[in-house]
Design an enzyme around this catalytic site. Structure first.
Site, PDB file in Angstrom:
ATOM      1  N   ASP A  87     -10.818   3.116   4.770  1.00  0.00           N
ATOM      2  CA  ASP A  87     -11.150   1.690   4.704  1.00  0.00           C
ATOM      3  C   ASP A  87     -12.665   1.478   4.746  1.00  0.00           C
ATOM      4  O   ASP A  87     -13.150   0.378   4.475  1.00  0.00           O
ATOM      5  CB  ASP A  87     -10.507   0.938   5.887  1.00  0.00           C
ATOM      6  CG  ASP A  87      -9.301   0.125   5.451  1.00  0.00           C
ATOM      7  OD1 ASP A  87      -9.180  -0.168   4.246  1.00  0.00           O
ATOM      8  OD2 ASP A  87      -8.489  -0.229   6.324  1.00  0.00           O
ATOM      9  N   GLN A 110      -4.223  -1.431   9.979  1.00  0.00           N
ATOM     10  CA  GLN A 110      -4.122  -2.763   9.381  1.00  0.00           C
ATOM     11  C   GLN A 110      -4.626  -3.826  10.363  1.00  0.00           C
ATOM     12  O   GLN A 110      -4.185  -3.877  11.509  1.00  0.00           O
ATOM     13  CB  GLN A 110      -2.662  -3.044   8.970  1.00  0.00           C
ATOM     14  CG  GLN A 110      -2.452  -4.337   8.230  1.00  0.00           C
ATOM     15  CD  GLN A 110      -3.135  -4.378   6.863  1.00  0.00           C
ATOM     16  OE1 GLN A 110      -3.109  -3.412   6.109  1.00  0.00           O
ATOM     17  NE2 GLN A 110      -3.775  -5.487   6.558  1.00  0.00           N
ATOM     18  N   LYS A 118       0.840  -1.209   0.000  1.00  0.00           N
ATOM     19  CA  LYS A 118       0.000   0.000   0.000  1.00  0.00           C
ATOM     20  C   LYS A 118       0.875   1.258   0.000  1.00  0.00           C
ATOM     21  O   LYS A 118       0.637   2.197  -0.757  1.00  0.00           O
ATOM     22  CB  LYS A 118      -0.930   0.002   1.225  1.00  0.00           C
ATOM     23  CG  LYS A 118      -2.080  -1.003   1.103  1.00  0.00           C
ATOM     24  CD  LYS A 118      -2.810  -1.211   2.418  1.00  0.00           C
ATOM     25  CE  LYS A 118      -3.786  -2.385   2.328  1.00  0.00           C
ATOM     26  NZ  LYS A 118      -4.404  -2.740   3.604  1.00  0.00           N
TER      27      LYS A 118
END
Ligand code: NAD
Length: 291
Positions: free
Chosen positions: A119, A96, A52
């Site tokens: 997200d 994460q 990412k």
């Protein structure tokens, strides 16, 4: 049979974003800035976060990786989240997952400012998504929708069977596929571990979206001729003959199922790369919404 090439489409999306970012720079505007918080040293998480951050650099975004030790307390992580919420330089950030066991994941995700939640995991954003409002759609379901759109896969009036009801893939994609729109307008069945007659259901499906994480779970005798297959699963199977000591596989018995399918996503190279591209897209949207 047409392969839904997530690698190719994700590269197209990244090129489109690169052009937009270059234009922002030319206008003297601030470029999008994504931060990623990683707690601990989980191998897969390190790989995902690394890729990412690298993607950000390639397309001209700013990026910050905050790598915290495994023993970080929940309190310290919440402080870090608060700092990111209040940092005007950061347009969006991700935590994460999975987090170490001693940290309450829900509590941390709830603390993320929904305006920076690229997200799309915060209940505010999930709720807005379910109500067709403008929001951040989670990157994986967003990527699936974009892949279907760019390949012009007809979803209207089709029967879509989603396997898996996770908050990050199965549940949201089942909502998106049933919504008005294109792609969308599908009749959706959401199957999960307690579903009794799965094969009966998948045999009726025009589209199967599999997100359970069991290698080669979906076999050719479970689908009908002409089915569209979206394989979300990513499992690392140990294999000493490989340099990394494992290989990556999806939920679908690709060899056999692809013979019956009209469209299919490969693993790797399908939904995975789309997920990263859509995270970048959400970060760009966050920048635009903040300016
Ligand atoms: P999860 O692991 O949280 O849950 C799995 C789901 O599968 C559950 O809802 C469960 O009810 C269902 N399930 C389990 N066994 C089943 C069975 N026998 N029959 C029917 N349903 C069953 O799900 P997740 O986090 O969505 O992950 C699923 C897979 O997708 C994993 O392999 C994960 O690595 C992968 N994934 C890929 C991406 C990507 O970018 N491609 C993103 C997220 C997750």
């Amino acid at each position: 049979m047409e392969i839904l090439d997530g690698k190719k489409i994700s590269n197209q999306i990244k090129e489109e974003i690169t052009v937009e970012v270059a234009q922002m720079k030319e206008r003297g505007e601030k470029v999008p800035h994504l931060a990623a918080v990683l707690v601990g040293n989980d191998g897969a998480s390190l790989t995902y976060v690394g890729s990412k951050v690298r993607s950000c650099k390639k397309i001209g975004f700013e990026s910050t990786l905050i790598h915290l030790p495994e023993e970080t307390t929940e309190e310290d992580l919440l402080k870090q989240v608060n700092q990111l919420n209040n940092d005007p330089a950061i347009d969006g950030y991700i935590i994460q997952l999975p987090l170490p066991k001693h940290i309450d994941e829900e509590k941390v995700l709830m603390a993320v400012d929904p305006n920076k939640d690229v997200d799309g995991f915060h209940p505010t954003n999930f709720g807005k998504m379910a109500l067709d409002m403008e929001t951040f759609i989670s990157a994986t379901p967003f990527g699936i929708m974009e892949l279907l759109k760019r390949y012009k896969v007809d979803t209207e009036g089709k029967h879509t069977v989603v396997i898996g009801r996770s908050h990050i893939v199965g549940r949201p994609i089942s909502i998106l596929m049933s919504q008005k729109g294109n792609p969308g307008n599908s009749t959706v069945t959401l199957a999960h571990s307690r579903t009794k007659n799965l094969k009966e259901l998948t045999l009726q499906a025009d589209i199967v979206i599999s997100a359970l994480g069991v290698p080669k779970f979906l076999k050719a005798d479970m689908v009908k001729q002409g089915v569209t297959i979206i394989d979300v699963g990513i499992t690392r199977v140990p294999d000493d003959t490989k340099e990394k000591g494992y290989y990556i596989t999806g939920d679908v018995d690709y060899e056999e199922v692809s013979k019956k399918a009209s469209h299919i996503t490969p693993v790797p190279g399908g939904v995975g790369p789309m997920t990263i591209a859509m995270l970048l897209k959400n970060t760009l949207l966050a920048r635009e919404r903040h300016s």
